[in-house]
Design an enzyme around this catalytic site. Structure first.
Site, PDB file in Angstrom:
ATOM      1  N   GLU A   1       0.847  -1.199   0.000  1.00 40.09           N
ATOM      2  CA  GLU A   1       0.000   0.000   0.000  1.00 40.09           C
ATOM      3  C   GLU A   1       0.888   1.256   0.000  1.00 40.09           C
ATOM      4  OE1 GLU A   1      -2.517  -0.113   3.494  1.00 40.09           O
ATOM      5  OE2 GLU A   1      -2.717   2.063   3.347  1.00 40.09           O
TER       6      GLU A   1
ATOM      7  N   ASP B   1      -7.377   1.119   0.395  1.00 42.90           N
ATOM      8  CA  ASP B   1      -6.067   0.566   0.741  1.00 42.90           C
ATOM      9  C   ASP B   1      -5.732  -0.629  -0.154  1.00 42.90           C
ATOM     10  OD1 ASP B   1      -5.973   2.421   2.725  1.00 42.90           O
ATOM     11  OD2 ASP B   1      -6.272   1.018   4.394  1.00 42.90           O
TER      12      ASP B   1
ATOM     13  N   ASP C   1       0.683   3.827  -3.114  1.00 43.13           N
ATOM     14  CA  ASP C   1       0.308   5.227  -2.922  1.00 43.13           C
ATOM     15  C   ASP C   1       1.245   6.143  -3.713  1.00 43.13           C
ATOM     16  OD1 ASP C   1      -1.060   7.405  -1.526  1.00 43.13           O
ATOM     17  OD2 ASP C   1       0.865   7.687  -0.520  1.00 43.13           O
TER      18      ASP C   1
ATOM     19  N   GLU D   1      -4.702   0.504  -3.572  1.00 49.15           N
ATOM     20  CA  GLU D   1      -3.312   0.977  -3.537  1.00 49.15           C
ATOM     21  C   GLU D   1      -2.345  -0.211  -3.527  1.00 49.15           C
ATOM     22  OE1 GLU D   1      -3.474   5.314  -1.301  1.00 49.15           O
ATOM     23  OE2 GLU D   1      -3.114   3.543  -0.061  1.00 49.15           O
TER      24      GLU D   1
END
Lengths: 240, 240
Positions: free
Chosen positions: B56, B129, B60, B132
């Site tokens: 994650e 999440d 991101d 990501e």
């Protein structure tokens, strides 16, 4: 830094910078954009130059990704939160400006007169922004792998000189403490040994002792800063 | 959403997801890591599974870069500050969760029992999440271009359905105002036409008028929310 650039030789100058960074631009205007501070673009509106702020926006995102990937692969067991902390300590004004200085990037920047006269070419914020913009320009012109290669040769190389990555988000007092605890339970003692200077510009002097032995002496604008400085020097001593 | 996954068929399930996302993993364990919530990893410690939090972190950063590049190329004259605002409105929980829902990503997530029972598979934060982490996994397994292709097919496609990019950082009342001003100086009027529900769970009803004509009706948990809703519907009407 003292080297003068003859403005008539802009093309040679750009060639020299491309040698330094190890990347030749397909579109030289993109490199020029990366080196044009908004103060210069504003002063020379008739030239219709773009300043480097949009490239800085792009560069910032590339830096974050490439350093994230580097940390992800390097620190295989490190939790997300620590990865974020280390990344923030690498992708920050201080280390970007430091890397820009090594490339002498300030010499290639085009600044407005005001910025130039007030020392813009050596100002950390300006150098860090220019480094981001240059990274953005390489990405735009050459793609992801070229930007990655550039950062590996510059920023990552500097980071690797600093010692273990885990240390980047710890303060020096903690690191020294951890180092000493491996061999001894005797606590470290920090002692203020002096201060001087006028009230608005004081210096504090601190020494750090372990078992009556002075491991390091530090100086700083506050007691805290002087302690960190002493711990940093002590760490260097105990590690070498 | 109601589709049940037979746990004995984990391989088939993973194959189906890879069809949906249009990418086949060289290392299927990386995909599995992206789909493993920490609550599941914690409940099944004996399996030694990695949760998706590190992926994650990586994802991101990739999302930020790819959306930055997309905006940079698409909005050629837009200043850095506006690019940042639009990026923040795209790389946010709401739109990532929405894209994850379209992929039915919740169906593939492995959650702990507590999370599962409290509706984790449809919770926005969890879906965002996971999206990501999936992006991070594709990047790690297939490289930058694969991650970019994935985001172009999913998140970017959703963003492009929303209308002009500039609109993403403006609120609906402002947008409606701007639209109306082009043709008329008569102001818009927002009128609360009713409210119902108990005190802790009230609904407000608002209508927006221009020149005695009702352009849209909205509902919301506050007057402000109901006004935004009315403006959003009115915008749709006046544009189509």
């Amino acid at each position: 830094m003292g080297r003068k650039i003859n403005p008539e030789n802009q093309i040679q100058v750009m060639e020299r910078l491309q040698e330094v960074i190890g990347y030749v631009f397909k579109e030289p205007l993109t490199l020029r954009e990366a080196l044009t501070h908004s103060s210069y673009a504003n002063e020379h509106r008739h030239k219709g130059l773009k300043d480097n702020e949009r490239l800085e926006f792009l560069g910032d995102a590339i830096l974050d990704l490439i350093i994230s990937e580097y940390l992800f692969r390097k620190c295989k067991a490190m939790p997300e939160g620590d990865l974020s902390k280390i990344r923030a300590s690498i992708v920050c004004e201080g280390s970007l400006a430091q890397t820009a200085k090594i490339l002498q990037l300030g010499d290639y920047l085009q600044l407005g007169k005001g910025e130039e006269m007030t020392g813009g070419k050596t100002r950390a914020s300006l150098l860090a922004d220019a480094f981001e913009a240059l990274t953005g320009a390489i990405f735009l012109d050459g793609g992801f792998e070229q930007a990655k290669a550039f950062l590996e040769k510059t920023l990552v190389k500097e980071v690797e000189k600093l010692g273990p990555l885990e240390d980047l988000y710890k303060d020096y007092k903690t690191l020294l403490q951890e180092h000493i605890q491996k061999e001894s339970t005797t606590p470290l003692i920090y002692e203020v040994t002096g201060e001087d200077g006028p009230d608005h510009d004081k210096n504090f002097y601190v020494e750090v002792y372990h078992d009556t032995i002075c491991l390091g002496k530090g100086v700083g604008k506050s007691k805290k800063e002087a302690e960190q400085d002493a711990a940093k020097r002590a760490l260097y001593t105990v590690r070498h």
